[in-house]
Design an enzyme around this catalytic site. Structure first.
Site, PDB file in Angstrom:
ATOM      1  N   TYR A 121       1.370 -70.181 107.313  1.00 27.55           N
ATOM      2  CA  TYR A 121       0.208 -70.104 106.425  1.00 27.55           C
ATOM      3  C   TYR A 121       0.617 -70.310 104.965  1.00 27.55           C
ATOM      4  O   TYR A 121       1.464 -69.594 104.434  1.00 27.55           O
ATOM      5  CB  TYR A 121      -0.421 -68.721 106.582  1.00 27.55           C
ATOM      6  CG  TYR A 121      -1.908 -68.661 106.329  1.00 27.55           C
ATOM      7  CD1 TYR A 121      -2.801 -68.694 107.385  1.00 27.55           C
ATOM      8  CD2 TYR A 121      -2.415 -68.542 105.040  1.00 27.55           C
ATOM      9  CE1 TYR A 121      -4.161 -68.616 107.168  1.00 27.55           C
ATOM     10  CE2 TYR A 121      -3.778 -68.459 104.819  1.00 27.55           C
ATOM     11  CZ  TYR A 121      -4.647 -68.498 105.898  1.00 27.55           C
ATOM     12  OH  TYR A 121      -6.001 -68.418 105.683  1.00 27.55           O
TER      13      TYR A 121
ATOM     14  N   TYR B 259      -3.627 -80.459 103.221  1.00 28.98           N
ATOM     15  CA  TYR B 259      -4.336 -81.001 104.404  1.00 28.98           C
ATOM     16  C   TYR B 259      -5.768 -80.469 104.475  1.00 28.98           C
ATOM     17  O   TYR B 259      -6.732 -81.210 104.350  1.00 28.98           O
ATOM     18  CB  TYR B 259      -3.523 -80.652 105.651  1.00 28.98           C
ATOM     19  CG  TYR B 259      -4.259 -80.494 106.960  1.00 28.98           C
ATOM     20  CD1 TYR B 259      -4.893 -81.564 107.590  1.00 28.98           C
ATOM     21  CD2 TYR B 259      -4.276 -79.258 107.602  1.00 28.98           C
ATOM     22  CE1 TYR B 259      -5.541 -81.393 108.818  1.00 28.98           C
ATOM     23  CE2 TYR B 259      -4.902 -79.076 108.821  1.00 28.98           C
ATOM     24  CZ  TYR B 259      -5.540 -80.144 109.423  1.00 28.98           C
ATOM     25  OH  TYR B 259      -6.166 -79.957 110.640  1.00 28.98           O
TER      26      TYR B 259
END
Lengths: 381, 142
Positions: free
Chosen positions: A279, A327
């Site tokens: 993450y 992304y």
């Protein structure tokens, strides 16, 4: 090994979609089921959040399902790794056979993100923290970054390299929000507008629409489905604080406890991991997680990243989709860690494929290092 | 800070907030295990005792645990930049607070801090910290 596998994985539309959360959820769920070769009618378990106050009942209603098992724990973006663990337990216990873990957000289209977070008057932070006007969650990650640089003597430039590496991967992923943006340099990161020092806008994740889903089922059933299963090898979890000044050591996130539990269940060690989805809400986040996962020695993740080892072609490929930094980051990013891990294990990642990836880790961080959850996945051997 | 941004108060925390009218920073001390904690709450997070605390006054000294300079306002009307910090109080607990007079260059970690107060519209004050004018000489703050 748990006897459980991820049999399907998919993204919904990403970026700036103009779609509703439910429309994006339908995309995510249907695409993941199609990917697995299953139908909506096969689903008897659901885990999601962010749909409404009663997220799983709302989504079950919308999809016309009556699941025998649901979970909507709300712990931040790491919830989806925890959902996989709970789903594995539910399937093992016989409470469900096919569980869809899904998430969607339209936060970019809806302009629903606030720098200050949400004040809840009945919670202690409203009295003792909100009055100081920290950005939530950014200022907490900023303080963690400041403490990391101070404690380990890492440099601001090394911190920026996390965003640089994420961009390098995004250039290889056509679905990435920054796919066409060109390379990012350390100078670019440092010159970006300061938000909460030392973090600039380029140290902060994207704010996009998006989401995805994974289909969890027994390994036995997954073997008869469309794609090779991604086997759930192990999982772990740790819950901590939610206020900014209660965790005594700001760099002690609890991710190490989550990681240790996952390795122990899997019978694996950090050296067995071929590719890591970690993450990256902010540049500091994956540094602490890579160390907690044992993939870098304590205090050395910044140097490992700056030396290029986590970039394409490096010995420790991290966030091969381009991550939350380049992304997609739809508010809670954890489900997309799982989607990319599955694709790497299937070998379908094209230009960004890590050759021979057999073990992947998906490690989620929720809130302000408030919750950590780790899932180890592997190819079926 | 406008009235609708004033921090809420509850039964448990009323004495803490009342003390800020006299510019006194209170901490909870557990009557069962003597642990000192902040923020105030019903449970002692060291021993689990409930409603066992008394109030003690902080000496007003602290050090920087970590900090960040906020450059983007979280809401309209909030002036930037300002420094938010985790300060380690001399008594042990951490407090989220504001810092003044401390440079944003990493040397802040070495600064000795003393208590100061930010007035609220209703007569209460927010505890904040600033670099000690004379190291180790700070006390309650003004």
């Amino acid at each position: 090994m748990s006897g459980i596998a991820l049999a399907g994985a998919a993204e919904c539309d990403l970026g700036s979609t103009g779609m509703s959360v439910l429309d994006l959820q339908v995309q995510a769920v249907k695409r993941a089921l199609d990917d697995a070769g299953l139908r909506l009618a096969d689903v008897d378990g659901m885990a999601t959040n962010n749909v409404g106050r009663f997220s799983t009942t709302a989504l079950a209603d919308y999809l016309g399902l009556r699941p025998a098992w649901v979970d909507s724990s709300f712990v931040g973006g790491s919830a989806f790794e925890a959902y996989v663990a709970r789903a594995a337990q539910a399937i093992t216990a016989g409470q469900a056979e096919v569980v869809v873990v899904s998430y969607a957000s339209n936060q970019r289209s809806a302009r629903s993100r606030s720098l200050g977070g949400v004040r809840e008057d009945h919670l202690p932070e409203a009295q003792f923290e909100v009055p100081y006007a920290p950005l939530y969650p950014i200022s907490y990650y900023a303080m963690a970054a400041q403490a990391y640089l101070h404690r380990y003597g890492a440099t601001r430039e090394q911190l920026a390299e996390v965003a640089v590496a994420a961009r390098a991967w995004a250039l290889l992923n056509p679905a990435a929000f920054r796919h066409g943006a060109g390379p990012l340099t350390v100078a670019d990161v440092l010159a970006a507008p300061m938000v909460s020092s030392p973090l600039t806008t380029a140290d902060c994740c994207l704010v996009t629409d998006g989401g995805g889903a994974v289909v969890v089922t027994s390994l036995e059933r997954a073997r008869d489905l469309r794609h090779p299963p991604a086997v759930v090898l192990g999982y772990g979890e740790s819950t901590s604080h939610t206020a900014m000044a209660t965790r005594d050591d700001i760099l002690d996130t609890g991710a190490d406890r989550s990681a240790r539990a996952a390795y122990r269940r899997a019978g694996l060690a950090p050296g067995d991991v071929d590719v890591a989805m970690v993450y990256d809400s902010f540049t500091i986040t994956p540094l602490l997680s890579l160390e907690a996962l044992g993939l870098c020695p304590p205090g050395q993740a910044a140097g490992v990243v700056a030396d290029g080892h986590t970039r394409p072609g490096g010995r420790l490929p991290v966030n091969t989709n381009g991550g939350g930094l380049s992304y997609c980051h739809p508010g809670q990013y954890g489900v997309l860690l799982l989607v990319e891990a599955v694709r790497q294990l299937r070998g379908t990642c094209g230009a960004r494929q890590v050759p021979g990836a057999e073990v992947a880790v998906a490690h989620g961080t929720g809130g302000i290092f408030s919750h950590s959850a780790t899932v180890l996945l592997g190819v079926d051997r | 800070m406008t009235d609708d941004m004033l921090p809420p108060v509850d039964d448990l925390t009323a004495p803490w907030w009342d003390a800020t009218r006299e510019r006194r920073l209170l901490l909870q001390k557990c009557g069962a295990c003597a642990a000192v904690q902040h923020y105030p709450r019903r449970v002692c997070t060291s021993c689990g005792a409930v409603d066992a605390h008394t109030w003690v006054e902080a000496c007003g000294l602290g050090t920087v645990d970590s900090y960040t300079v906020v450059h983007r306002a979280p809401a309209p009307g909030v002036a930037v930049p300002y420094t938010v910090a985790r300060v380690r109080l001399a008594e042990g607990p951490l407090i989220l607070t504001r810092l003044t007079g401390v440079p944003d260059d990493g040397t802040a970690f070495d600064a000795e801090l003393e208590l100061t107060w930010l007035p609220l519209a209703d007569g209460r004050h927010l505890p904040a910290f600033r670099a000690c004018a004379v190291p180790s000489a700070g006390r309650r703050g003004d």
